[in-house]
Design a protein around this motif. Structure first.
Motif, PDB file in Angstrom:
ATOM      1  N   ALA A  53     -94.731  10.534  -0.437  1.00 46.85           N
ATOM      2  CA  ALA A  53     -93.860   9.482  -0.977  1.00 46.85           C
ATOM      3  C   ALA A  53     -94.666   8.197  -1.094  1.00 46.85           C
ATOM      4  CB  ALA A  53     -92.660   9.258  -0.057  1.00 46.85           C
ATOM      5  N   VAL A  54     -94.451   7.480  -2.185  1.00 46.64           N
ATOM      6  CA  VAL A  54     -95.120   6.196  -2.409  1.00 46.64           C
ATOM      7  C   VAL A  54     -94.061   5.108  -2.360  1.00 46.64           C
ATOM      8  CG1 VAL A  54     -96.580   4.858  -3.968  1.00 46.64           C
ATOM      9  CG2 VAL A  54     -96.784   7.355  -3.928  1.00 46.64           C
ATOM     10  N   ASP A  55     -94.236   4.142  -1.453  1.00 45.68           N
ATOM     11  CA  ASP A  55     -93.221   3.102  -1.263  1.00 45.68           C
ATOM     12  C   ASP A  55     -93.699   1.762  -1.823  1.00 45.68           C
ATOM     13  OD1 ASP A  55     -90.706   2.407   0.980  1.00 45.68           O
ATOM     14  OD2 ASP A  55     -91.953   0.756   0.261  1.00 45.68           O
ATOM     15  N   PHE A  56     -93.055   1.319  -2.889  1.00 49.88           N
ATOM     16  CA  PHE A  56     -93.206  -0.053  -3.391  1.00 49.88           C
ATOM     17  C   PHE A  56     -91.800  -0.615  -3.515  1.00 49.88           C
ATOM     18  CE2 PHE A  56     -97.472   1.304  -4.666  1.00 49.88           C
ATOM     19  CZ  PHE A  56     -98.212   0.164  -4.376  1.00 49.88           C
ATOM     20  N   THR A  57     -91.220  -1.004  -2.367  1.00 49.05           N
ATOM     21  CA  THR A  57     -89.845  -1.499  -2.371  1.00 49.05           C
ATOM     22  C   THR A  57     -89.859  -2.987  -2.008  1.00 49.05           C
ATOM     23  OG1 THR A  57     -89.526  -0.686  -0.102  1.00 49.05           O
ATOM     24  CG2 THR A  57     -88.873   0.778  -1.891  1.00 49.05           C
ATOM     25  N   VAL A  58     -89.188  -3.333  -0.942  1.00 49.67           N
ATOM     26  CA  VAL A  58     -89.139  -4.735  -0.514  1.00 49.67           C
ATOM     27  C   VAL A  58     -89.410  -4.787   0.996  1.00 49.67           C
ATOM     28  CG1 VAL A  58     -87.624  -5.624  -2.341  1.00 49.67           C
ATOM     29  CG2 VAL A  58     -86.612  -4.542  -0.333  1.00 49.67           C
TER      30      VAL A  58
END
Ligand SMILES: NC(=O)C1=CN([C@@H]2O[C@H](COP(=O)(O)OP(=O)(O)OC[C@H]3O[C@@H](n4cnc5c(N)ncnc54)[C@H](OP(=O)(O)O)[C@@H]3O)[C@@H](O)[C@H]2O)C=CC1
Ligand SMILES: O=C(O)C1=N[C@H](C(=O)O)C[C@H](O)C1
Length: 250
Positions: A53-58
């Motif tokens: 999983a690649v996380d680019f959230t906040v």
């Protein structure tokens, strides 16, 4: 049999998430099997058989996402900023109970930015003064940037190892904020300006000379080679890795 790595993007509707989703779709060895945004059920990741999983959230949600992925046995590549030592320690502890799962957190995936951080740490012991200026688009929610904080951390470690004290500064009177923020003892100044993407300058000074290290990301595609490298490698990096520099053989 399909040998492609099965990838999910968390924050897929965002500026970075959309760019990552396109890059994953264009990579022949990767398969984009899930796109999640705010309000989506994280259980969808496990249901889709995701491996990375690649996380680019906040900053407010990234740690929760990472713990959920680790619980599901999914490797994670994290670009979202806002991580401090305590949050990283919680992930490290969690991973101790999940042998084989890898999490890579990197404040910046652009190769030039990673090199700038490495060069700054290398140069730091030779200069009396150092300050950092980071410049970003005005839609960014956090300041200073994760990159500037990581740069300051590396510089501070190098200065401490060389026995250097704080940069000289005779200021006794100033308007609050005029001298920037102190990050690990290093002054960091944050500029937010329409037209910018992501930029950083490290200013190093000695009597009669100055060295300026500057990196510019003009487009979010600059982050993609680093993100894809991390996606391909994180499964072979159990535990917590902080910084893309560990994958670049610097
Ligand atoms: N490491 C690196 O190289 C880089 C790191 N960054 C960092 O990446 C992060 C994202 O930046 P950017 O793409 O510009 O920001 P955006 O605001 O464009 O994107 C964030 C996205 O995350 C979504 N989101 C919010 N909450 C959740 C949730 N709980 N689960 C899933 N998705 C969620 C948002 O949805 P909604 O809008 O509906 O709330 C939005 O689509 C920032 O921390 C930034 O600093 C950025 C560039 C490079
Ligand atoms: O929000 C951004 O845009 C960026 N965030 C990261 C940071 O805070 O360092 C990386 C890059 O600077 C772009």
């Amino acid at each position: 049999m399909d040998e492609r790595i099965r990838v999910a993007v968390l924050g897929a509707g965002g500026r970075m998430g959309a760019t990552v989703a396109a890059a994953v779709e264009a990579a022949p060895d990767l398969e984009l099997v899930a796109r999640l945004d705010a309000g989506d059920d994280l259980a969808r990741v496990a249901q889709a058989g995701v491996q990375v999983a690649v996380d680019f959230t906040v900053p407010a949600v990234t740690e929760v996402n990472v713990h959920a992925m680790v619980d599901a046995g999914v490797h994670v590549v994290v670009g979202t900023t806002g991580w401090d030592d305590a949050a990283l320690a919680r992930v490290r502890d969690h991973l101790a109970d999940r042998p084989g799962v890898g999490v890579l957190v990197a404040p910046n995936f652009a190769i030039g930015a990673v090199l700038t951080m490495a060069f700054a740490a290398r140069a730091a012991r030779w200069f009396e003064s150092v300050e950092i200026v980071e410049l970003h688009h005005p839609d960014k929610v956090d300041a200073p940037s994760g990159t500037a904080a990581h740069t300051a951390h590396g510089i501070a470690q190098a200065r401490a190892a060389a026995g250097l004290g704080p940069s000289p500064d005779a200021t006794t009177q100033s308007l609050e904020g005029a001298r920037g923020a102190l990050v690990d003892g290093v002054r960091v100044h944050a500029v937010r300006l329409r037209g910018l993407t992501a930029h950083e300058e490290v200013l190093l000074g000695n009597p009669g000379e100055q060295l300026t290290l500057r990196h510019d990301s003009f487009d979010r595609t600059s982050f993609m080679p680093g993100v894809l490298l991390a996606v391909r490698r994180v499964g072979a990096l159990p535990g917590l890795t902080v910084g893309l520099e560990h994958l670049l053989d610097l």
